[in-house]
Design a protein around this motif. Sequence first.
Motif, PDB file in Angstrom:
ATOM      1  N   THR A 228       0.838  -1.190   0.000  1.00  0.00           N
ATOM      2  CA  THR A 228       0.000   0.000   0.000  1.00  0.00           C
ATOM      3  C   THR A 228       0.876   1.246   0.000  1.00  0.00           C
ATOM      4  N   LEU A 229       0.261   2.402  -0.199  1.00  0.00           N
ATOM      5  CA  LEU A 229       1.023   3.646  -0.142  1.00  0.00           C
ATOM      6  C   LEU A 229       1.634   3.832   1.242  1.00  0.00           C
ATOM      7  N   ALA A 230       0.911   3.447   2.287  1.00  0.00           N
ATOM      8  CA  ALA A 230       1.435   3.606   3.650  1.00  0.00           C
ATOM      9  C   ALA A 230       2.701   2.774   3.839  1.00  0.00           C
ATOM     10  N   SER A 231       2.698   1.534   3.349  1.00  0.00           N
ATOM     11  CA  SER A 231       3.891   0.697   3.505  1.00  0.00           C
ATOM     12  C   SER A 231       5.028   1.196   2.634  1.00  0.00           C
ATOM     13  N   MET A 232       4.713   1.663   1.419  1.00  0.00           N
ATOM     14  CA  MET A 232       5.750   2.200   0.549  1.00  0.00           C
ATOM     15  C   MET A 232       6.390   3.432   1.180  1.00  0.00           C
ATOM     16  N   THR A 233       5.554   4.296   1.756  1.00  0.00           N
ATOM     17  CA  THR A 233       6.065   5.512   2.395  1.00  0.00           C
ATOM     18  C   THR A 233       6.948   5.174   3.590  1.00  0.00           C
ATOM     19  N   ALA A 234       6.525   4.197   4.377  1.00  0.00           N
ATOM     20  CA  ALA A 234       7.316   3.810   5.552  1.00  0.00           C
ATOM     21  C   ALA A 234       8.678   3.262   5.147  1.00  0.00           C
ATOM     22  N   ILE A 235       8.696   2.480   4.075  1.00  0.00           N
ATOM     23  CA  ILE A 235       9.974   1.918   3.626  1.00  0.00           C
ATOM     24  C   ILE A 235      10.861   3.011   3.043  1.00  0.00           C
ATOM     25  N   LEU A 236      10.272   3.929   2.277  1.00  0.00           N
ATOM     26  CA  LEU A 236      11.063   5.041   1.742  1.00  0.00           C
ATOM     27  C   LEU A 236      11.704   5.851   2.871  1.00  0.00           C
ATOM     28  N   ALA A 237      10.914   6.107   3.916  1.00  0.00           N
ATOM     29  CA  ALA A 237      11.392   6.951   5.015  1.00  0.00           C
ATOM     30  C   ALA A 237      12.489   6.279   5.828  1.00  0.00           C
ATOM     31  N   ASN A 238      12.560   4.958   5.754  1.00  0.00           N
ATOM     32  CA  ASN A 238      13.516   4.245   6.604  1.00  0.00           C
ATOM     33  C   ASN A 238      14.527   3.409   5.813  1.00  0.00           C
ATOM     34  N   SER A 239      14.715   3.768   4.548  1.00  0.00           N
ATOM     35  CA  SER A 239      15.685   3.038   3.730  1.00  0.00           C
ATOM     36  C   SER A 239      16.187   3.957   2.618  1.00  0.00           C
ATOM     37  N   ASP A 240      17.058   3.419   1.782  1.00  0.00           N
ATOM     38  CA  ASP A 240      17.572   4.172   0.639  1.00  0.00           C
ATOM     39  C   ASP A 240      16.858   3.759  -0.658  1.00  0.00           C
ATOM     40  N   ALA A 241      15.711   3.123  -0.548  1.00  0.00           N
ATOM     41  CA  ALA A 241      14.989   2.654  -1.728  1.00  0.00           C
ATOM     42  C   ALA A 241      14.394   3.819  -2.507  1.00  0.00           C
ATOM     43  N   LEU A 242      14.109   3.573  -3.779  1.00  0.00           N
ATOM     44  CA  LEU A 242      13.470   4.539  -4.670  1.00  0.00           C
ATOM     45  C   LEU A 242      12.197   3.921  -5.229  1.00  0.00           C
ATOM     46  N   THR A 243      11.304   4.761  -5.714  1.00  0.00           N
ATOM     47  CA  THR A 243      10.100   4.261  -6.377  1.00  0.00           C
ATOM     48  C   THR A 243       9.551   5.340  -7.301  1.00  0.00           C
ATOM     49  N   ILE A 244       8.509   4.987  -8.032  1.00  0.00           N
ATOM     50  CA  ILE A 244       7.816   5.929  -8.907  1.00  0.00           C
ATOM     51  C   ILE A 244       6.458   6.242  -8.294  1.00  0.00           C
ATOM     52  N   LEU A 245       6.174   7.528  -8.131  1.00  0.00           N
ATOM     53  CA  LEU A 245       4.888   7.959  -7.584  1.00  0.00           C
ATOM     54  C   LEU A 245       4.394   9.183  -8.344  1.00  0.00           C
ATOM     55  N   PRO A 246       3.089   9.422  -8.350  1.00  0.00           N
ATOM     56  CA  PRO A 246       2.584  10.681  -8.905  1.00  0.00           C
ATOM     57  C   PRO A 246       3.136  11.857  -8.106  1.00  0.00           C
ATOM     58  N   TYR A 247       3.483  12.916  -8.800  1.00  0.00           N
ATOM     59  CA  TYR A 247       4.051  14.073  -8.121  1.00  0.00           C
ATOM     60  C   TYR A 247       3.072  14.666  -7.114  1.00  0.00           C
ATOM     61  N   SER A 248       1.760  14.607  -7.420  1.00  0.00           N
ATOM     62  CA  SER A 248       0.772  15.164  -6.501  1.00  0.00           C
ATOM     63  C   SER A 248       0.802  14.435  -5.161  1.00  0.00           C
ATOM     64  N   VAL A 249       1.060  13.126  -5.171  1.00  0.00           N
ATOM     65  CA  VAL A 249       1.124  12.348  -3.931  1.00  0.00           C
ATOM     66  C   VAL A 249       2.337  12.777  -3.110  1.00  0.00           C
ATOM     67  N   VAL A 250       3.483  12.930  -3.760  1.00  0.00           N
ATOM     68  CA  VAL A 250       4.693  13.370  -3.061  1.00  0.00           C
ATOM     69  C   VAL A 250       4.514  14.804  -2.559  1.00  0.00           C
ATOM     70  N   PHE A 251       3.889  15.634  -3.362  1.00  0.00           N
ATOM     71  CA  PHE A 251       3.672  17.034  -2.991  1.00  0.00           C
ATOM     72  C   PHE A 251       2.787  17.129  -1.752  1.00  0.00           C
ATOM     73  N   MET A 252       1.733  16.321  -1.690  1.00  0.00           N
ATOM     74  CA  MET A 252       0.825  16.350  -0.540  1.00  0.00           C
ATOM     75  C   MET A 252       1.499  15.857   0.733  1.00  0.00           C
ATOM     76  N   ALA A 253       2.550  15.040   0.585  1.00  0.00           N
ATOM     77  CA  ALA A 253       3.234  14.489   1.760  1.00  0.00           C
ATOM     78  C   ALA A 253       4.376  15.371   2.246  1.00  0.00           C
ATOM     79  N   ARG A 254       4.577  16.530   1.622  1.00  0.00           N
ATOM     80  CA  ARG A 254       5.752  17.335   1.943  1.00  0.00           C
ATOM     81  C   ARG A 254       5.741  17.830   3.387  1.00  0.00           C
ATOM     82  N   LYS A 255       4.549  18.086   3.956  1.00  0.00           N
ATOM     83  CA  LYS A 255       4.490  18.589   5.327  1.00  0.00           C
ATOM     84  C   LYS A 255       4.939  17.544   6.335  1.00  0.00           C
TER      85      LYS A 255
END
Length: 316
Positions: A228-255
């Motif tokens: 899920t997006l929640a698991s992908m986000t958690a792994i991104l935040a705690n690893s050096d992994a990369l992925t492809i996401l819509p820019y709007s999703v990354v933009f909304m998570a900036r805060k």
Amino acid sequence: MKLDPRHLEILAAIVDGGGLTEGAQAIGRAQPSVSRTIAMLEARIGAPLFEKNKRPLVPTELCLGLAGEGRRILAAGNTASAIVATFRTGHRGIVRIGGTPVFMDGVISTLIAEFQQNHPQVRIEQSYGYVPELTDQLVAGTLDVAICPINPTAVPEGFHFVPVLPGRNVIACGSDHPLLRKGSLRLTDIANYPWIAPPASSPLYQDMRHILRDIGVNDIRISFSGGTLASMTAILANSDALTILPYSVVFMARKQRTMAALSIRLNHPERMLGILTRDAEASSPTARRFRRFIDTEFRNLSRFIQQHEQNTVWRD
């Protein structure tokens, strides 16, 4: 004995108004009509409702008890009218909304919360799906609104599609990723890191394959997939992994500062995020109000993203 609720309403209006004339005015009826109603009610009950030969009118104990019930009936009628009014204006009801998981969790959920702050009597029933499932649900009438990415030239016949946000993908990473600190970022740097693959049924999965091929990265290591997006986000935040996401999703998570986008310019899919409906005019007032809200909020989001991009350097 069953009494006419309308007669009890009239009785309450007379008692509260202090007289026949005042009661008649309060309910919008003529005074002679009200007098006849009270006479009929007394005959049916077999007891007087007001003390005889007293002016102003003095209600009996029986009258006061019946007037109290009349007030409850009036209050229930007013409440029912208010319920109908809020439904007709779209402030009350149910909206059944479906959409692709990443957009629903990354963008739409925040907008739903904002909508319900101003519309607390609206219930949102959310479900997940991709375009084939969403169109089937719209046809079956089990869904009011679908929010999904579609090529505007390939909208199925019989559907109404309102584009709200251009398709734009980015390479996403954790907010503390080493690549964000590099002054000069090369494509070869990307290949050294593991990748998170979106679910295979997601359009993002094919986007990832096309993007990596276009930028010349052919050999990648998939460290995680299908989450899920929640698991992908958690792994991104705690690893050096990369992925492809819509820019709007990354933009909304900036805060939350959990992930960021690498400033590498990519080719984007010929899709637009938009509002898909079967028959926009036949939907409920609540669904129409929700659609208008989503449309407005996405147009505002699009402007914010454009302003943000003016201050961002994208490397080719």
